[in-house]
Design a protein around this motif. Sequence first.
Motif, mmCIF file in Angstrom:
data_model
loop_
_atom_site.group_PDB
_atom_site.id
_atom_site.type_symbol
_atom_site.label_atom_id
_atom_site.label_comp_id
_atom_site.label_asym_id
_atom_site.label_seq_id
_atom_site.Cartn_x
_atom_site.Cartn_y
_atom_site.Cartn_z
ATOM 1 N N ASN A 147 0.822 -1.206 0.000
ATOM 2 C CA ASN A 147 0.000 0.000 0.000
ATOM 3 C C ASN A 147 0.862 1.265 0.000
ATOM 4 O OD1 ASN A 147 -2.315 -1.511 -0.016
ATOM 5 N ND2 ASN A 147 -2.596 -1.438 2.215
ATOM 6 N N VAL A 148 0.371 2.269 -0.735
ATOM 7 C CA VAL A 148 1.103 3.521 -0.903
ATOM 8 C C VAL A 148 0.308 4.668 -0.307
ATOM 9 C CG1 VAL A 148 2.055 5.152 -2.617
ATOM 10 C CG2 VAL A 148 2.138 2.670 -3.065
ATOM 11 N N VAL A 149 1.016 5.576 0.410
ATOM 12 C CA VAL A 149 0.396 6.820 0.848
ATOM 13 C C VAL A 149 1.114 7.970 0.155
ATOM 14 C CG1 VAL A 149 1.874 7.195 2.895
ATOM 15 C CG2 VAL A 149 -0.439 8.114 2.861
ATOM 16 N N VAL A 150 0.337 8.959 -0.293
ATOM 17 C CA VAL A 150 0.893 10.128 -0.973
ATOM 18 C C VAL A 150 0.926 11.291 0.011
ATOM 19 C CG1 VAL A 150 0.507 11.808 -2.834
ATOM 20 C CG2 VAL A 150 0.066 9.371 -3.242
ATOM 21 N N VAL A 151 2.085 11.946 0.138
ATOM 22 C CA VAL A 151 2.208 13.119 1.001
ATOM 23 C C VAL A 151 2.344 14.348 0.106
ATOM 24 C CG1 VAL A 151 3.484 14.213 2.878
ATOM 25 C CG2 VAL A 151 3.353 11.712 2.753
ATOM 26 N N GLY A 152 1.325 15.190 0.118
ATOM 27 C CA GLY A 152 1.312 16.379 -0.738
ATOM 28 C C GLY A 152 0.186 16.299 -1.742
ATOM 29 N N ALA A 153 -0.934 17.003 -1.478
ATOM 30 C CA ALA A 153 -2.124 16.897 -2.331
ATOM 31 C C ALA A 153 -2.175 18.027 -3.363
ATOM 32 C CB ALA A 153 -3.387 16.870 -1.471
ATOM 33 N N GLY A 154 -1.022 18.293 -4.004
ATOM 34 C CA GLY A 154 -0.991 19.241 -5.128
ATOM 35 C C GLY A 154 -1.373 18.526 -6.412
ATOM 36 N N ASN A 155 -1.020 19.139 -7.545
ATOM 37 C CA ASN A 155 -1.368 18.558 -8.849
ATOM 38 C C ASN A 155 -0.830 17.147 -9.021
ATOM 39 O OD1 ASN A 155 -2.913 20.457 -10.270
ATOM 40 N ND2 ASN A 155 -1.106 21.741 -10.550
ATOM 41 N N LEU A 156 0.462 16.979 -8.738
ATOM 42 C CA LEU A 156 1.078 15.675 -8.966
ATOM 43 C C LEU A 156 0.533 14.639 -7.979
ATOM 44 C CD1 LEU A 156 3.115 13.996 -10.545
ATOM 45 C CD2 LEU A 156 4.866 14.695 -8.895
ATOM 46 N N GLY A 157 0.428 15.012 -6.706
ATOM 47 C CA GLY A 157 -0.079 14.089 -5.693
ATOM 48 C C GLY A 157 -1.490 13.620 -6.019
ATOM 49 N N CYS A 158 -2.338 14.563 -6.406
ATOM 50 C CA CYS A 158 -3.722 14.201 -6.743
ATOM 51 C C CYS A 158 -3.761 13.310 -7.981
ATOM 52 C CB CYS A 158 -4.564 15.458 -6.960
ATOM 53 S SG CYS A 158 -4.838 16.381 -5.417
ATOM 54 N N ALA A 159 -2.878 13.601 -8.968
ATOM 55 C CA ALA A 159 -2.834 12.761 -10.175
ATOM 56 C C ALA A 159 -2.442 11.337 -9.807
ATOM 57 C CB ALA A 159 -1.856 13.344 -11.184
ATOM 58 N N LEU A 160 -1.459 11.192 -8.931
ATOM 59 C CA LEU A 160 -1.030 9.850 -8.517
ATOM 60 C C LEU A 160 -2.154 9.134 -7.786
ATOM 61 C CD1 LEU A 160 2.632 10.280 -7.184
ATOM 62 C CD2 LEU A 160 1.866 9.478 -9.422
ATOM 63 N N ALA A 161 -2.875 9.877 -6.933
ATOM 64 C CA ALA A 161 -3.945 9.266 -6.146
ATOM 65 C C ALA A 161 -5.105 8.823 -7.050
ATOM 66 C CB ALA A 161 -4.441 10.240 -5.074
ATOM 67 N N LYS A 162 -5.350 9.578 -8.111
ATOM 68 C CA LYS A 162 -6.458 9.255 -9.017
ATOM 69 C C LYS A 162 -6.066 8.242 -10.084
ATOM 70 C CE LYS A 162 -7.520 13.696 -9.807
ATOM 71 N NZ LYS A 162 -8.198 14.900 -10.339
ATOM 72 N N PHE A 163 -4.765 8.173 -10.370
ATOM 73 C CA PHE A 163 -4.266 7.285 -11.429
ATOM 74 C C PHE A 163 -4.564 5.834 -11.065
ATOM 75 C CE2 PHE A 163 -0.377 5.029 -13.162
ATOM 76 C CZ PHE A 163 -0.849 4.964 -14.456
ATOM 77 N N GLY A 164 -5.284 5.135 -11.920
ATOM 78 C CA GLY A 164 -5.651 3.763 -11.597
ATOM 79 C C GLY A 164 -4.568 2.745 -11.908
ATOM 80 N N GLY A 165 -3.477 3.164 -12.517
ATOM 81 C CA GLY A 165 -2.504 2.223 -13.068
ATOM 82 C C GLY A 165 -1.623 1.504 -12.065
ATOM 83 N N PHE A 166 -1.578 1.979 -10.812
ATOM 84 C CA PHE A 166 -0.695 1.337 -9.842
ATOM 85 C C PHE A 166 -1.332 0.115 -9.191
ATOM 86 C CE2 PHE A 166 1.231 5.753 -9.204
ATOM 87 C CZ PHE A 166 2.132 5.529 -10.222
ATOM 88 N N THR A 167 -2.656 0.125 -9.057
ATOM 89 C CA THR A 167 -3.335 -0.976 -8.381
ATOM 90 C C THR A 167 -3.112 -2.308 -9.095
ATOM 91 O OG1 THR A 167 -4.947 0.571 -7.484
ATOM 92 C CG2 THR A 167 -5.543 -1.760 -7.434
ATOM 93 N N PRO A 168 -3.311 -2.371 -10.439
ATOM 94 C CA PRO A 168 -3.057 -3.659 -11.110
ATOM 95 C C PRO A 168 -1.599 -4.102 -11.018
ATOM 96 C CG PRO A 168 -3.616 -1.925 -12.706
ATOM 97 C CD PRO A 168 -3.894 -1.381 -11.348
ATOM 98 N N ARG A 169 -0.685 -3.184 -10.784
ATOM 99 C CA ARG A 169 0.721 -3.564 -10.660
ATOM 100 C C ARG A 169 1.086 -3.863 -9.205
ATOM 101 N NH1 ARG A 169 4.054 0.253 -14.828
ATOM 102 N NH2 ARG A 169 5.658 -1.323 -14.550
ATOM 103 N N GLY A 170 0.072 -3.808 -8.311
ATOM 104 C CA GLY A 170 0.310 -4.239 -6.926
ATOM 105 C C GLY A 170 0.624 -3.135 -5.943
ATOM 106 N N PHE A 171 0.375 -1.864 -6.353
ATOM 107 C CA PHE A 171 0.705 -0.741 -5.472
ATOM 108 C C PHE A 171 -0.479 0.209 -5.324
ATOM 109 C CE2 PHE A 171 4.621 -2.294 -7.352
ATOM 110 C CZ PHE A 171 5.443 -2.440 -6.247
ATOM 111 N N PRO A 172 -1.561 -0.236 -4.677
ATOM 112 C CA PRO A 172 -2.716 0.659 -4.532
ATOM 113 C C PRO A 172 -2.388 1.881 -3.665
ATOM 114 C CG PRO A 172 -3.000 -1.349 -3.228
ATOM 115 C CD PRO A 172 -1.773 -1.541 -4.055
ATOM 116 N N VAL A 173 -2.833 3.042 -4.142
ATOM 117 C CA VAL A 173 -2.714 4.256 -3.323
ATOM 118 C C VAL A 173 -3.899 4.262 -2.367
ATOM 119 C CG1 VAL A 173 -2.644 6.778 -3.317
ATOM 120 C CG2 VAL A 173 -1.510 5.504 -5.160
ATOM 121 N N VAL A 174 -3.611 4.131 -1.067
ATOM 122 C CA VAL A 174 -4.699 3.979 -0.086
ATOM 123 C C VAL A 174 -4.950 5.248 0.707
ATOM 124 C CG1 VAL A 174 -4.359 1.485 0.121
ATOM 125 C CG2 VAL A 174 -3.107 3.041 1.658
ATOM 126 N N GLY A 175 -4.079 6.257 0.533
ATOM 127 C CA GLY A 175 -4.303 7.492 1.274
ATOM 128 C C GLY A 175 -3.506 8.642 0.696
#
Lengths: 219, 219
Positions: B88-116
């Motif tokens: 599980n991944v947590v993103v620190v920093g809810a700017g443009n890049l952080g929000c893009a990473l949190a919304k990006f669905g591509g990490f979950t199928p590769r085994g790295f869901p963004v959970v927070g």
Amino acid sequence: MTQLQRRRIPDAAVARLPVYLQILNNLLATKVSRFSSDELAALAGVNAAKVRKDLSYLGSYGTRGVGYEVTYLIYQIKRELGLMREWNVVVVGAGNLGCALAKFGGFTPRGFPVVGICDNDPKKIGQTVGHLSVFDVCNLQKIVVELDVAIGAITTSTTSAQAAADALVDAGITSILNFAPIVLATPSSVSVRNVDLGVELQILSYYEQMRTEQHAPVG
Amino acid sequence: MTQLQRRRIPDAAVARLPVYLQILNNLLATKVSRFSSDELAALAGVNAAKVRKDLSYLGSYGTRGVGYEVTYLIYQIKRELGLMREWNVVVVGAGNLGCALAKFGGFTPRGFPVVGICDNDPKKIGQTVGHLSVFDVCNLQKIVVELDVAIGAITTSTTSAQAAADALVDAGITSILNFAPIVLATPSSVSVRNVDLGVELQILSYYEQMRTEQHAPVG
């Protein structure tokens, strides 16, 4: 420096120059004016002999007992990396990542303004992203010429990435920053840098698993 | 494989394993079931001897005249990289890049869901990003435990990145993916991977400048 004097720097050394530049900018911000190759080596995580060799490609050799001067080396690295001018960037793929890159203000001060974003999805074309309007990828060639674009960033899905690369190459672009997790087929005259965040996460998970196992009971 | 049998693989080889994995997954998708080290080397842009050495760390040696089996090697690389489970991944920093990473669905199928995703800006805390709600970075330690977070991604501004790293380390995180263009100070027990898009752009501009000069009139 004319083109006749310029030597081609080995790829691995080229890749270290931006890291040195970042460290030197940090040193400058903390009012450090001189440094030794040992200090730079420690900060960059590279051995000192390699740092001296890398800097020698710039024509910088330092002075025994005095070292290198921060501002002059910053100038030399920026000149070598082509940072005395701006290079305009176009983003292909107006999804989450593409829009984040287009809105992100951090590239402009570093000399890489994002001047356009395009997509092939009619629902996205015409939408506003930051101060840009998403244009149709069919118009890529025209936009590249009009806006003097030097670099294309591919932020499409994996399945569309090769088509995006082909469109950029057809539009005359020779520098591509690719975020899609595939190896693009491009002419040898085109430079491609791949940023695969999945790869970075997988490298982290290797070490994380190592740590987990060290703490697990022996089976 | 128990911890006693597992050998530590050199860092440079670890960094190549995800690249091989990606190529093998592409081969599998095109119904290729066997391959030679020469083929993999050509696709990965690495010499064949290095490929064979890298794969030997996994206990895979191939068979003369037959090569390697795609599905088994995928299994071996995934096991070695810790991809038999999710991280599980947590993103620190809810700017443009952080929000893009949190919304990006591509990490979950590769085994790295963004959970927070968290921030220290009261205006951002509580906002919705994809299916997540931005939480206060003050609660990082609690969230890391509750959501079993293994990896922290730093997408703050440069000036906040070290504080973000300190907060992640205090919360027990030992794997950090850093997008801020600074060298983070972290304990040696923490793995940090830096993704500096500015560095990638600067490497591209070096080659772009080389090309421009080749076409310029000799001065």
